[in-house]
Design an enzyme around this catalytic site. Structure first.
Site, PDB file in Angstrom:
ATOM      1  N   SER A 148       0.858  -1.190   0.000  1.00 37.78           N
ATOM      2  CA  SER A 148       0.000   0.000   0.000  1.00 37.78           C
ATOM      3  C   SER A 148       0.894   1.239   0.000  1.00 37.78           C
ATOM      4  O   SER A 148       2.083   1.149   0.347  1.00 37.78           O
ATOM      5  CB  SER A 148      -0.830  -0.005   1.288  1.00 37.78           C
ATOM      6  OG  SER A 148      -1.535   1.211   1.437  1.00 37.78           O
ATOM      7  N   TYR A 161      -1.408  -0.595  10.820  1.00 39.82           N
ATOM      8  CA  TYR A 161      -1.542  -0.924   9.383  1.00 39.82           C
ATOM      9  C   TYR A 161      -0.240  -0.552   8.675  1.00 39.82           C
ATOM     10  O   TYR A 161       0.297  -1.341   7.900  1.00 39.82           O
ATOM     11  CB  TYR A 161      -2.738  -0.181   8.787  1.00 39.82           C
ATOM     12  CG  TYR A 161      -3.033  -0.521   7.337  1.00 39.82           C
ATOM     13  CD1 TYR A 161      -3.412  -1.809   6.955  1.00 39.82           C
ATOM     14  CD2 TYR A 161      -2.942   0.451   6.337  1.00 39.82           C
ATOM     15  CE1 TYR A 161      -3.690  -2.120   5.625  1.00 39.82           C
ATOM     16  CE2 TYR A 161      -3.225   0.150   5.005  1.00 39.82           C
ATOM     17  CZ  TYR A 161      -3.591  -1.138   4.656  1.00 39.82           C
ATOM     18  OH  TYR A 161      -3.863  -1.435   3.342  1.00 39.82           O
TER      19      TYR A 161
HETATM   20  N1  LIG Z   1      -8.675  -0.490  -0.969  1.00 44.36           N
HETATM   21  C1  LIG Z   1      -7.613   0.265  -0.798  1.00 44.36           C
HETATM   22  O1  LIG Z   1      -7.720   1.506  -0.753  1.00 44.36           O
HETATM   23  C2  LIG Z   1      -6.245  -0.343  -0.665  1.00 44.36           C
HETATM   24  C3  LIG Z   1      -5.136   0.512  -0.702  1.00 44.36           C
HETATM   25  C4  LIG Z   1      -3.876  -0.029  -0.555  1.00 44.36           C
HETATM   26  C5  LIG Z   1      -3.707  -1.373  -0.363  1.00 44.36           C
HETATM   27  N2  LIG Z   1      -4.775  -2.200  -0.322  1.00 44.36           N
HETATM   28  C6  LIG Z   1      -4.536  -3.615  -0.067  1.00 44.36           C
HETATM   29  O2  LIG Z   1      -5.152  -4.392  -1.070  1.00 44.36           O
HETATM   30  C7  LIG Z   1      -5.435  -5.684  -0.574  1.00 44.36           C
HETATM   31  C8  LIG Z   1      -6.850  -6.072  -0.955  1.00 44.36           C
HETATM   32  O3  LIG Z   1      -7.761  -5.226  -0.323  1.00 44.36           O
HETATM   33  P1  LIG Z   1      -9.089  -4.668  -0.992  1.00 44.36           P
HETATM   34  O4  LIG Z   1      -8.984  -3.212  -1.016  1.00 44.36           O
HETATM   35  O5  LIG Z   1      -9.388  -5.406  -2.236  1.00 44.36           O
HETATM   36  O6  LIG Z   1     -10.142  -5.005   0.177  1.00 44.36           O
HETATM   37  P2  LIG Z   1     -11.336  -6.045   0.313  1.00 44.36           P
HETATM   38  O7  LIG Z   1     -12.327  -5.846  -0.770  1.00 44.36           O
HETATM   39  O8  LIG Z   1     -11.791  -5.932   1.722  1.00 44.36           O
HETATM   40  O9  LIG Z   1     -10.617  -7.436   0.084  1.00 44.36           O
HETATM   41  C9  LIG Z   1      -9.840  -8.078   1.066  1.00 44.36           C
HETATM   42  C10 LIG Z   1      -9.752  -9.542   0.721  1.00 44.36           C
HETATM   43  O10 LIG Z   1      -8.926 -10.190   1.703  1.00 44.36           O
HETATM   44  C11 LIG Z   1      -9.580 -11.367   2.114  1.00 44.36           C
HETATM   45  N3  LIG Z   1      -9.200 -11.741   3.471  1.00 44.36           N
HETATM   46  C12 LIG Z   1      -9.267 -11.002   4.606  1.00 44.36           C
HETATM   47  N4  LIG Z   1      -8.873 -11.721   5.664  1.00 44.36           N
HETATM   48  C13 LIG Z   1      -8.538 -12.957   5.182  1.00 44.36           C
HETATM   49  C14 LIG Z   1      -8.067 -14.146   5.775  1.00 44.36           C
HETATM   50  N5  LIG Z   1      -7.850 -14.235   7.093  1.00 44.36           N
HETATM   51  N6  LIG Z   1      -7.847 -15.223   4.987  1.00 44.36           N
HETATM   52  C15 LIG Z   1      -8.085 -15.160   3.659  1.00 44.36           C
HETATM   53  N7  LIG Z   1      -8.528 -14.057   3.038  1.00 44.36           N
HETATM   54  C16 LIG Z   1      -8.752 -12.972   3.798  1.00 44.36           C
HETATM   55  C17 LIG Z   1     -11.063 -11.043   2.019  1.00 44.36           C
HETATM   56  O11 LIG Z   1     -11.822 -12.246   1.837  1.00 44.36           O
HETATM   57  P3  LIG Z   1     -12.715 -12.985   2.954  1.00 44.36           P
HETATM   58  O12 LIG Z   1     -13.268 -11.929   3.860  1.00 44.36           O
HETATM   59  O13 LIG Z   1     -13.729 -13.697   2.120  1.00 44.36           O
HETATM   60  O14 LIG Z   1     -11.763 -13.920   3.630  1.00 44.36           O
HETATM   61  C18 LIG Z   1     -11.093 -10.235   0.728  1.00 44.36           C
HETATM   62  O15 LIG Z   1     -11.186 -11.085  -0.381  1.00 44.36           O
HETATM   63  C19 LIG Z   1      -5.170  -5.635   0.934  1.00 44.36           C
HETATM   64  O16 LIG Z   1      -3.926  -6.221   1.213  1.00 44.36           O
HETATM   65  C20 LIG Z   1      -5.126  -4.149   1.222  1.00 44.36           C
HETATM   66  O17 LIG Z   1      -4.349  -3.842   2.341  1.00 44.36           O
HETATM   67  C21 LIG Z   1      -6.039  -1.713  -0.485  1.00 44.36           C
END
Ligand SMILES: NC(=O)c1ccc[n+]([C@@H]2O[C@H](COP(=O)([O-])OP(=O)(O)OC[C@H]3O[C@@H](n4cnc5c(N)ncnc54)[C@H](OP(=O)(O)O)[C@@H]3O)[C@@H](O)[C@H]2O)c1
Length: 253
Positions: A148, A161
């Site tokens: 991130s 985080y």
């Molecule tokens: N959105 C942003 O602004 C942003 C910015 C920078 C970085 N990121 C990073 O991008 C990545 C994806 O996030 P996103 O934004 O796409 O959010 P999201 O829609 O909440 O997706 C998160 C995913 O992680 C899975 N997950 C969470 N806990 C888990 C566990 N214990 N075991 C297996 N799977 C798990 C969730 O699936 P289940 O709940 O079904 O397990 C979901 O598929 C993360 O690493 C996040 O830190 C996001």
């Protein structure tokens, strides 16, 4: 662009957001995709959608913060799909707020998923990635870690985080040096604000603050990051994209 035909990818956190978009995009490039997350129904729906579009996907329900489950997910993908060429370590949680008096369970969950889960999955995948890197069709393999902007810049209110994502950066760089001579490319992808479910898991007062920070801004879509990941993993064998930072144009920090 190098095709992903005849390769197998595993995407963690494939049930929503960036992971879901990335799994779709890798399947469009020809990869067979193992879909890993806890919400099995979502994975089954995505698997059916990929199949309807002519691709192949294998939904695998697993909590990557449990070492045995992370290892079993990788083992099952290799057993059923025959190999592993790409790992996208994307599963993550972002639970923000001040450090003083924070609910410690939120810290534990972030460390267990964002750091330990990513490490367990990487460790389980490495022997298979090394094997794929020595074989056709690409003779190279990819391990993409999703960090991130928060892995580059610490901010008040997101200390733990930040700590997990800075950790992902350090782990990735060390692993990159360890594997790169054997043609496993370790890449770090660092998104800015993306419209996903990520912020929805925060306490209401924290969620309001996050929403206010980005309310006037056109933020990224999950597909924008999937696009960056596809770019990273489809370079020719001699090109390694080590790090890629993608912000919404209007995001200053
Ligand atoms: N959105 C942003 O602004 C942003 C910015 C920078 C970085 N990121 C990073 O991008 C990545 C994806 O996030 P996103 O934004 O796409 O959010 P999201 O829609 O909440 O997706 C998160 C995913 O992680 C899975 N997950 C969470 N806990 C888990 C566990 N214990 N075991 C297996 N799977 C798990 C969730 O699936 P289940 O709940 O079904 O397990 C979901 O598929 C993360 O690493 C996040 O830190 C996001």
């Amino acid at each position: 662009m190098t095709s992903l035909d005849d390769t197998v990818a595993l995407v963690t956190g494939a049930s929503s957001g960036i992971g879901q978009a990335t799994a779709r995009a890798l399947a469009e490039q020809g990869a067979t995709v193992a879909l890993v997350a806890r919400r099995a129904e979502r994975l089954a729906d995505l698997g059916a959608e990929i199949a309807a579009a002519g691709g192949t996907a294998l939904p695998i329900e697993a909590d990557v913060s449990e070492r045995e489950q992370a290892e079993a997910a990788v083992a099952r993908a290799v057993e059923e799909l025959g190999r592993l060429d790409l790992l996208v370590n994307n599963a993550g949680v972002m639970l923000l707020g001040p450090i003083a008096d924070a609910p410690v369970e939120e810290w534990e969950q972030m460390v267990e998923v964002n750091l330990l889960g990513l490490m367990y999955t990487a460790r389980a995948a490495i022997p298979h990635l090394l094997e794929a890197a020595a074989r056709e069709p690409r003779r190279v393999a990819d391990l993409v870690n999703v960090s991130s902007v928060a892995g580059r810049i610490a901010r008040k209110g997101s200390g733990v985080y930040n700590a997990t994502k800075f950790g992902v950066g350090a782990f990735s760089e060390s692993l990159r040096q360890e594997l790169t001579r054997r043609h496993v490319r370790t890449s770090l992808v660092e998104p800015g604000a993306v419209a996903t479910e990520l912020q929805g898991h925060n306490r209401p007062e924290v969620r309001d603050q996050i929403e206010r920070r980005f309310e006037e801004m056109e933020i990224l879509q999950a597909e924008d990051i999937a696009d960056a990941i596809v770019y990273t993993v489809t370079r020719p064998r001699h090109v390694a994209v080590n790090e890629i930072l993608v912000r919404p144009t209007e995001q200053e920090q």
